[in-house]
Design an enzyme around this catalytic site. Sequence first.
Site, PDB file in Angstrom:
ATOM      1  N   SER A  11       4.306  12.767   3.021  1.00 39.19           N
ATOM      2  CA  SER A  11       5.244  11.657   3.111  1.00 39.19           C
ATOM      3  C   SER A  11       4.708  10.601   4.062  1.00 39.19           C
ATOM      4  CB  SER A  11       6.606  12.148   3.631  1.00 39.19           C
ATOM      5  OG  SER A  11       7.466  11.062   3.926  1.00 39.19           O
ATOM      6  N   TYR A  50      11.491  16.548   9.631  1.00 38.41           N
ATOM      7  CA  TYR A  50      10.814  16.236   8.372  1.00 38.41           C
ATOM      8  C   TYR A  50       9.411  15.702   8.639  1.00 38.41           C
ATOM      9  CZ  TYR A  50      10.077  14.190   3.726  1.00 38.41           C
ATOM     10  OH  TYR A  50       9.577  13.867   2.497  1.00 38.41           O
TER      11      TYR A  50
END
Length: 274
Positions: A147, A160
């Site tokens: 990501s 995350y």
Amino acid sequence: MDRLTGKTAIVTGAAGGLGYAGVRAMAAEGARVVMMDLSPAVHDRAEELAEEGFDVTAHVGDVSSESDMAGVVARAKETYGGLHVLWNNAGLVSGEWINQDTDVVEVSRDFLMRTIEVNAVSVFLGSKYAVPAMAETGGGSIINTSSVQAAGGDLALVAYGTSKAAVNYLTKSVATSFGHLGIRSNALAPGLIPTPAVRQAAAGAHQLEAVAPLQLLLDSQMLSSIGEQADVANTVVFLASDESKFITGQLIYVDGGTTGHLPTLSDRRKQASA
């Protein structure tokens, strides 16, 4: 449409969103795909694709479980005779989960560890069992979903971002250790790709931007358009195919240019249009 003919792939997180789009794209190029997901809905999605003539098999399992990851690799070998591609795509991305992911003071240890288990340990386990299976077939391609969140610090998403930074290292470690076996390992880092989970999370935007959070992200892109699931799926097909046979150990940003510019881009655009 035969770029992946003769190849068997495993896709985790395959029941919806980017995973499902990637399964469809790979199957359309001739791949035989084992679709793994924690949700039993993966059976329905596999049936939909099978009705269209694609060769897919549903497999329910938990990517953070070592036995489940070993099991899905065994399933691919038993069903299709080998393994050539693994896309480690599963992750905790629901709006409910993401909106709890704030900063290092607020996030609990349990929350952090569960995020790492699903987002990063799954990549470790998938690679652990895929590598020997791929070695038996003469090599293969491991693709990991990272990501843009791991590209720099932020005011939220500490768990995350940490998990995806671990994915980036695991990608390079596997590429380095097993390249001599013909096994490639690359990661792709999507930017703004609206999915049901992204839209749900964006609605709260961690209280950082209550109005038009998607526009906030668009202002930081080089390109003025929002990405599509097909943009990620096409990248996955490329990395799974022999077209990328000399590419390994790389992190490929599929982000419209979000991470490729100086941090003053948004302010300079506003100044120029004033």
